[in-house]
Design a protein around this motif. Sequence first.
Motif, PDB file in Angstrom:
ATOM      1  N   ALA A 267      25.914  16.205  -6.771  1.00 22.27           N
ATOM      2  CA  ALA A 267      25.928  16.468  -5.321  1.00 22.27           C
ATOM      3  C   ALA A 267      25.871  15.146  -4.559  1.00 22.27           C
ATOM      4  CB  ALA A 267      24.749  17.362  -4.935  1.00 22.27           C
ATOM      5  N   GLY A 268      24.964  14.274  -4.963  1.00 14.36           N
ATOM      6  CA  GLY A 268      24.800  12.991  -4.273  1.00 14.36           C
ATOM      7  C   GLY A 268      26.039  12.126  -4.375  1.00 14.36           C
TER       8      GLY A 268
ATOM      9  N   ASN B 299      28.951   4.489   6.872  1.00 13.74           N
ATOM     10  CA  ASN B 299      28.578   5.561   7.792  1.00 13.74           C
ATOM     11  C   ASN B 299      27.049   5.787   7.740  1.00 13.74           C
ATOM     12  OD1 ASN B 299      28.238   8.083   8.983  1.00 13.74           O
ATOM     13  ND2 ASN B 299      30.181   8.880   8.198  1.00 13.74           N
ATOM     14  N   ASP B 300      26.400   5.851   8.904  1.00 15.18           N
ATOM     15  CA  ASP B 300      24.938   6.060   8.961  1.00 15.18           C
ATOM     16  C   ASP B 300      24.509   7.321   8.216  1.00 15.18           C
ATOM     17  OD1 ASP B 300      24.696   3.865  10.499  1.00 15.18           O
ATOM     18  OD2 ASP B 300      24.509   4.939  12.420  1.00 15.18           O
ATOM     19  N   LEU B 301      25.427   8.284   8.182  1.00 14.67           N
ATOM     20  CA  LEU B 301      25.063   9.562   7.552  1.00 14.67           C
ATOM     21  C   LEU B 301      24.834   9.406   6.044  1.00 14.67           C
ATOM     22  CD1 LEU B 301      27.455  12.064   9.394  1.00 14.67           C
ATOM     23  CD2 LEU B 301      25.074  11.524   9.913  1.00 14.67           C
ATOM     24  N   GLN B 302      25.365   8.322   5.466  1.00 14.28           N
ATOM     25  CA  GLN B 302      25.145   8.106   4.024  1.00 14.28           C
ATOM     26  C   GLN B 302      23.658   7.855   3.740  1.00 14.28           C
ATOM     27  OE1 GLN B 302      27.499   8.618   1.943  1.00 14.28           O
ATOM     28  NE2 GLN B 302      29.474   7.884   2.716  1.00 14.28           N
ATOM     29  N   ILE B 303      22.969   7.237   4.701  1.00 16.78           N
ATOM     30  CA  ILE B 303      21.518   6.988   4.517  1.00 16.78           C
ATOM     31  C   ILE B 303      20.794   8.337   4.494  1.00 16.78           C
ATOM     32  CG2 ILE B 303      19.439   5.860   5.504  1.00 16.78           C
ATOM     33  CD1 ILE B 303      21.620   3.833   4.708  1.00 16.78           C
ATOM     34  N   ILE B 304      21.190   9.200   5.426  1.00 15.84           N
ATOM     35  CA  ILE B 304      20.554  10.527   5.491  1.00 15.84           C
ATOM     36  C   ILE B 304      20.849  11.312   4.209  1.00 15.84           C
ATOM     37  CG2 ILE B 304      20.466  12.701   6.791  1.00 15.84           C
ATOM     38  CD1 ILE B 304      21.055  11.129   9.313  1.00 15.84           C
ATOM     39  N   LEU B 305      22.063  11.159   3.700  1.00 15.62           N
ATOM     40  CA  LEU B 305      22.422  11.833   2.443  1.00 15.62           C
ATOM     41  C   LEU B 305      21.528  11.340   1.295  1.00 15.62           C
ATOM     42  CD1 LEU B 305      24.591  13.784   1.185  1.00 15.62           C
ATOM     43  CD2 LEU B 305      25.853  11.722   0.564  1.00 15.62           C
ATOM     44  N   ALA B 306      21.293  10.041   1.263  1.00 16.62           N
ATOM     45  CA  ALA B 306      20.436   9.470   0.216  1.00 16.62           C
ATOM     46  C   ALA B 306      18.995   9.992   0.360  1.00 16.62           C
ATOM     47  CB  ALA B 306      20.460   7.944   0.296  1.00 16.62           C
TER      48      ALA B 306
ATOM     49  N   ALA C  56      28.835  11.705  -1.098  1.00 18.43           N
ATOM     50  CA  ALA C  56      29.049  10.382  -0.488  1.00 18.43           C
ATOM     51  C   ALA C  56      30.548  10.132  -0.312  1.00 18.43           C
ATOM     52  CB  ALA C  56      28.424   9.290  -1.371  1.00 18.43           C
ATOM     53  N   ALA C  57      31.343  10.528  -1.324  1.00 20.79           N
ATOM     54  CA  ALA C  57      32.805  10.358  -1.225  1.00 20.79           C
ATOM     55  C   ALA C  57      33.375  11.277  -0.143  1.00 20.79           C
ATOM     56  CB  ALA C  57      33.449  10.644  -2.581  1.00 20.79           C
TER      57      ALA C  57
ATOM     58  N   THR D 108      33.427   4.073  -2.458  1.00 20.39           N
ATOM     59  CA  THR D 108      34.552   4.874  -1.949  1.00 20.39           C
ATOM     60  C   THR D 108      34.800   4.589  -0.468  1.00 20.39           C
ATOM     61  OG1 THR D 108      33.057   6.736  -1.464  1.00 20.39           O
ATOM     62  CG2 THR D 108      34.167   6.757  -3.603  1.00 20.39           C
ATOM     63  N   ASN D 109      34.258   3.458  -0.011  1.00 18.04           N
ATOM     64  CA  ASN D 109      34.365   3.109   1.405  1.00 18.04           C
ATOM     65  C   ASN D 109      35.537   2.152   1.611  1.00 18.04           C
ATOM     66  OD1 ASN D 109      33.524   2.905   4.084  1.00 18.04           O
ATOM     67  ND2 ASN D 109      32.415   1.012   3.650  1.00 18.04           N
TER      68      ASN D 109
END
Length: 339
Positions: A192-193, A78-85, A197-198, A71-72
């Motif tokens: 949620a995951g 975005n670095d925050l996607q790593i934190i989300l994972a 991310a989207a 969805t990028n």
Amino acid sequence: MSKIQLSTKTDELNLNDFIEPVISELSLVEKQLNTNLIDDNLIINELLSMIFKAGGKRIRPLLVLHSAWATNLSEELNDLQIILAVLTELIHTASLVHDDILDSAAVRRGSQTINKRFSDRLAVLLGDLLFAQASICLSKIMSPVIVGIYGQVLGDLCAGEIQQMKQQFSTTISWQDYIKKSISKTGSLFAAGTHSAAILNNANNETVMALKNYGLHLGLCFQIVDDLLDFTGDSTTLGKEAGSDLKSGIITAPALFVLERGDKVANKLEKLISTKEISEPESLQIALDLIKNNGGIESTIDLAKEYGQKAKDNLKDLPNSIYRDALAGFTDYVLKRVN
Ligand code: FPP
Ligand code: MG
């Protein structure tokens, strides 16, 4: 709508097909999972690496990373996607540490569980510590919407376990109860995951909802397959005794298909469960045979496939990419476990 297919043949799919496109991001996730965000206590550092080095397929972080790329619309992630994972895997792992206490489990991912190796008391605290690490990650994302989504997940995980506990040895459990419990235990965190991310990519509402429904249905498919393996797997691959759900009165799809027949076979199974005779090895074997010989397994495979297809259908309007293909391929990977 373009055709969604991985280049690899379905029956040859393996986890590496999903790891390879996001290998550098996954190594960052791995590093952060092992990082103590609380203090520099050596004991806690060791416990964290003991838990995360014990394995696990990292399906949830992989789903987050592929959803993030799928969805990028720019070149960068975005670095925050790593934190989300990371946060998604932390919550999953914490819930398993607590689940093993509830189930008095001795083995998880081929290693001794924390409760068995140390004690229930330490496992409660370590599970809580993992939840604390997840909360710190959540705060770094700085999105009240995502805080709400993950708050709901924590509630769902607990509600699913409570529902399961309350319905042990009940033969009046409906399909609706079973699906609701499976969404709470598994679908909620998957969804949620994928859709957070989207959201982090500022995707439009249709895309966010598509990723949410994809995760929800894939989670259901995954849980149904997991429930099925309790009937068909062997103790080496399962890491626990086969039939252990049924033995402890947890009614899942294969048993529900037989119970809903309402005939002599169903009555026999119903009696074994409601009297708790099913917890005895001989009665358990009779029940397992009743389910296996009366279509419980085949119907459950069909049900899992139905949810797998529903998951895939949600991807049809995403832009064509290797990441969208990987998301579609995950459903085949999950279903491959039943073959
Ligand atoms: C595995 O189920 C367990 C889960 C999917 C969720 C467990 C959730 C909790 C214990 C509640 C978490 C607590 C908080 C505070 C959020 P399973 O026993 O069917 O699968 P298994 O065979 O892998 O053990
Ligand atoms: Mg368990």
